[in-house]
Design a protein around this motif. Structure first.
Motif, mmCIF file in Angstrom:
data_model
loop_
_atom_site.group_PDB
_atom_site.id
_atom_site.type_symbol
_atom_site.label_atom_id
_atom_site.label_comp_id
_atom_site.label_asym_id
_atom_site.label_seq_id
_atom_site.Cartn_x
_atom_site.Cartn_y
_atom_site.Cartn_z
ATOM 1 N N VAL A 194 0.845 -1.199 0.000
ATOM 2 C CA VAL A 194 0.000 0.000 0.000
ATOM 3 C C VAL A 194 0.880 1.249 0.000
ATOM 4 C CG1 VAL A 194 -1.754 1.292 1.274
ATOM 5 C CG2 VAL A 194 -1.868 -1.198 1.185
ATOM 6 N N LYS A 195 1.962 1.186 0.784
ATOM 7 C CA LYS A 195 2.896 2.317 0.811
ATOM 8 C C LYS A 195 3.498 2.554 -0.568
ATOM 9 C CE LYS A 195 7.067 2.094 2.402
ATOM 10 N NZ LYS A 195 8.290 1.958 3.148
ATOM 11 N N GLN A 196 3.828 1.492 -1.273
ATOM 12 C CA GLN A 196 4.378 1.624 -2.624
ATOM 13 C C GLN A 196 3.367 2.284 -3.572
ATOM 14 O OE1 GLN A 196 7.490 1.086 -3.487
ATOM 15 N NE2 GLN A 196 7.989 0.387 -1.438
ATOM 16 N N ILE A 197 2.094 1.948 -3.418
ATOM 17 C CA ILE A 197 1.064 2.537 -4.275
ATOM 18 C C ILE A 197 0.908 4.026 -4.004
ATOM 19 C CG2 ILE A 197 -1.425 2.562 -4.770
ATOM 20 C CD1 ILE A 197 -1.355 -0.493 -4.364
ATOM 21 N N ILE A 198 0.813 4.409 -2.720
ATOM 22 C CA ILE A 198 0.585 5.834 -2.425
ATOM 23 C C ILE A 198 1.816 6.692 -2.685
ATOM 24 C CG2 ILE A 198 -1.298 5.413 -0.813
ATOM 25 C CD1 ILE A 198 0.650 5.952 1.476
ATOM 26 N N TYR B 4 5.665 4.373 -6.163
ATOM 27 C CA TYR B 4 6.944 3.675 -6.309
ATOM 28 C C TYR B 4 8.127 4.645 -6.433
ATOM 29 C CZ TYR B 4 4.059 -0.431 -6.990
ATOM 30 O OH TYR B 4 3.149 -1.439 -6.814
ATOM 31 N N LYS B 5 7.976 5.852 -5.880
ATOM 32 C CA LYS B 5 9.035 6.860 -5.944
ATOM 33 C C LYS B 5 9.528 7.151 -4.530
ATOM 34 C CE LYS B 5 6.958 9.154 -9.918
ATOM 35 N NZ LYS B 5 6.327 10.390 -10.380
ATOM 36 N N GLN C 286 9.949 13.460 0.608
ATOM 37 C CA GLN C 286 9.339 14.787 0.751
ATOM 38 C C GLN C 286 8.242 14.789 1.818
ATOM 39 O OE1 GLN C 286 10.154 17.727 -0.455
ATOM 40 N NE2 GLN C 286 11.909 16.832 -1.488
ATOM 41 N N ALA C 287 7.455 13.731 1.865
ATOM 42 C CA ALA C 287 6.414 13.630 2.897
ATOM 43 C C ALA C 287 7.042 13.545 4.286
ATOM 44 C CB ALA C 287 5.526 12.419 2.633
ATOM 45 N N GLU C 288 8.149 12.818 4.406
ATOM 46 C CA GLU C 288 8.849 12.714 5.689
ATOM 47 C C GLU C 288 9.423 14.059 6.110
ATOM 48 O OE1 GLU C 288 11.731 9.645 5.074
ATOM 49 O OE2 GLU C 288 10.243 8.039 5.231
ATOM 50 N N LEU D 244 2.055 9.724 6.383
ATOM 51 C CA LEU D 244 1.049 8.943 5.657
ATOM 52 C C LEU D 244 -0.181 9.780 5.317
ATOM 53 C CD1 LEU D 244 1.227 5.490 7.456
ATOM 54 C CD2 LEU D 244 2.020 6.063 5.157
ATOM 55 N N TYR D 245 -0.556 10.664 6.214
ATOM 56 C CA TYR D 245 -1.678 11.555 5.932
ATOM 57 C C TYR D 245 -1.367 12.416 4.711
ATOM 58 C CZ TYR D 245 -4.913 15.443 6.243
ATOM 59 O OH TYR D 245 -5.844 16.398 5.930
ATOM 60 N N HIS D 246 -0.169 13.002 4.685
ATOM 61 C CA HIS D 246 0.208 13.852 3.555
ATOM 62 C C HIS D 246 0.309 13.058 2.251
ATOM 63 C CE1 HIS D 246 0.561 17.472 5.851
ATOM 64 N NE2 HIS D 246 1.493 16.975 6.647
ATOM 65 N N LEU D 247 0.781 11.824 2.333
ATOM 66 C CA LEU D 247 0.857 10.994 1.139
ATOM 67 C C LEU D 247 -0.530 10.677 0.588
ATOM 68 C CD1 LEU D 247 3.724 8.565 2.154
ATOM 69 C CD2 LEU D 247 3.775 10.211 0.272
#
Length: 143
Positions: free
Chosen positions: A17-21, A24-25, A31-33, A74-77
């Motif tokens: 799920v992380k890869q999808i949101i 894959y970049k 940047q979200a971190e 995760l919210y920002h992603l």
């Protein structure tokens, strides 16, 4: 070196799920971190040494900082994909992270974080000034 590592996300989101949101970049995730870290620093800067907090690595990092930073990232992603369709759990966890940060900033909660060092006696060099209130003793002009 980034504060968060890939394994920090495993508690809250599945890797696929992380890869999808992130599409894959890795730069999108980075940047979200960075945005999550900047948001957290804005709340913590007044009382805590944010440079020291976010320079820790491995097991020396504060578990709550990791947890809430992942929530914010995760919210920002999710908001990056579609701001109208952010999962409710992400909104709830993001709001919980902000509420915790506000309580820490107010002093209602005192996490185990390194305090901001004193910058001299009386706040010299920190932009703080000592203000004394009061008045002189009362004198009588009558003899």
């Amino acid at each position: 070196m980034p504060f968060l590592v890939d394994t920090d996300y495993e508690v809250q989101i599945r890797n696929w799920v992380k890869q999808i949101i992130t599409q894959y970049k890795t730069d999108v995730l980075h940047q979200a971190e960075l945005a999550a870290q900047a948001e957290m620093e804005s709340y913590l800067r007044q009382r805590y040494d944010v440079a020291k907090i976010f320079s820790e690595t491995g097991g020396n990092r504060n578990a709550l900082i990791i947890l809430y930073m992942v929530d914010i990232a995760l919210y920002h992603l999710h908001a990056n994909i579609s701001a109208d369709n952010v999962p409710e759990i992400r909104i709830i966890r993001y709001n919980a992270a902000k509420d915790w940060l506000k309580a820490v900033a107010k002093g209602d909660i005192s996490p185990d974080l390194p305090e901001k060092p004193d910058e001299g006696e009386g706040g010299e060099g920190s932009g703080n000034q000592i203000v004394e209130f009061g008045s002189r003793p009362k004198y009588s002009e009558r003899f």
